[in-house]
Enzyme design. Sequence first.
Site, PDB file in Angstrom:
ATOM      1  N   TYR A   4      -2.165  -0.561  10.244  1.00 13.76           N
ATOM      2  CA  TYR A   4      -2.240  -0.689   8.595  1.00 13.76           C
ATOM      3  C   TYR A   4      -0.832  -0.558   7.957  1.00 13.76           C
ATOM      4  CZ  TYR A   4      -4.207  -0.766   3.788  1.00 13.76           C
ATOM      5  OH  TYR A   4      -4.414  -1.047   2.462  1.00 13.76           O
ATOM      6  N   ALA A   5      -0.205   0.764   8.277  1.00  9.82           N
ATOM      7  CA  ALA A   5       1.286   1.028   7.612  1.00  9.82           C
ATOM      8  C   ALA A   5       2.141   0.035   8.046  1.00  9.82           C
ATOM      9  CB  ALA A   5       1.483   2.432   8.141  1.00  9.82           C
ATOM     10  N   ALA A   6       1.983  -0.240   9.433  1.00 12.29           N
ATOM     11  CA  ALA A   6       2.964  -1.349   9.777  1.00 12.29           C
ATOM     12  C   ALA A   6       3.121  -2.421   9.015  1.00 12.29           C
ATOM     13  CB  ALA A   6       3.157  -1.618  11.360  1.00 12.29           C
ATOM     14  N   SER A   7       1.768  -3.081   8.864  1.00 12.83           N
ATOM     15  CA  SER A   7       1.620  -4.516   8.105  1.00 12.83           C
ATOM     16  C   SER A   7       1.971  -4.377   6.799  1.00 12.83           C
ATOM     17  CB  SER A   7       0.087  -4.736   8.241  1.00 12.83           C
ATOM     18  OG  SER A   7      -0.802  -3.992   7.683  1.00 12.83           O
ATOM     19  N   SER A  15       0.685  -1.222  -0.028  1.00 13.02           N
ATOM     20  CA  SER A  15      -0.002   0.003  -0.050  1.00 13.02           C
ATOM     21  C   SER A  15       0.855   1.293   0.153  1.00 13.02           C
ATOM     22  CB  SER A  15      -0.858   0.027   0.997  1.00 13.02           C
ATOM     23  OG  SER A  15      -1.623   1.105   1.528  1.00 13.02           O
ATOM     24  N   ILE A  22      -8.036   3.285  -3.859  1.00 15.60           N
ATOM     25  CA  ILE A  22      -8.583   2.468  -4.818  1.00 15.60           C
ATOM     26  C   ILE A  22     -10.291   2.275  -4.428  1.00 15.60           C
ATOM     27  CG2 ILE A  22      -8.717   0.495  -6.193  1.00 15.60           C
ATOM     28  CD1 ILE A  22      -6.423   2.065  -6.548  1.00 15.60           C
TER      29      ILE A  22
END
Length: 249
Positions: A154-157, A141, A187
């Site tokens: 989310y950013a870490a994942s 992402s 998206i």
Amino acid sequence: MTRFRGRVAIITGAASGIGRATAVRLGSEGATVACLDVAAEGSEKTAAAIDADGGRAQAFACDVSDPASVADVVERVAGGLGRPEVVCNVAGIGRFAHTVDMPLDDWHRIIAVNLTGTFLVCRATLPHLLDGGGTIVNVASTAGVIGQPYSAAYAASKGGVALLTKALAVEYLERGVRVNAVAPGGIETPIVGSFAVPDDASRRLMARIMSPMGFGQPEEVAGVIAFLASDEARYVTGAVYAIDGGVSA
């Protein structure tokens, strides 16, 4: 186009969004598609759409965060459809939240699906890919490439997915397996609905992750995934392709 004729492709998150678009795209180009998703009804609809268009597909219920589920499904795919040659890790979840308010259970679940799930599918499919060659395309992402507010988990994942991609690409560089990733921005998919912005979110900070081009479409991401999975990208491995309307430029 018949770039994937005779090849078996495993797509996670195939029930909707980018996963569904990728499954349909590869199926339209000749792949036999294994549509994996925890949402079994959705993956069955995707497989049916591929079959109705003249392709070949089968749906499999799979929780990518569960090692036993992943191992079982991969072996069923290999035994029933043939040796997987293309693997696309698309399954993902997320949400916006102030980090100080983020429940630990939510952190664990996001990491489990997005990062650990990608690892588990890669680990289970790699023995098949190494037995004759193959390719993996992971979905990272923009949040895994640049800072994004209210998105620590989310950013870490997704940052982990990006570096996992590069690590695997180097590890298997000499063994006939290419590993790449795409990094989509905004998206238009069902997951967008789970990203409710905090009421007191900073508009200036949110503007950092908004493209003047608006939202992209799942099919646009699927097109890049199809390229990376095809022989046209023979010399591409370890890449993380941004598809974000210039946000990370």
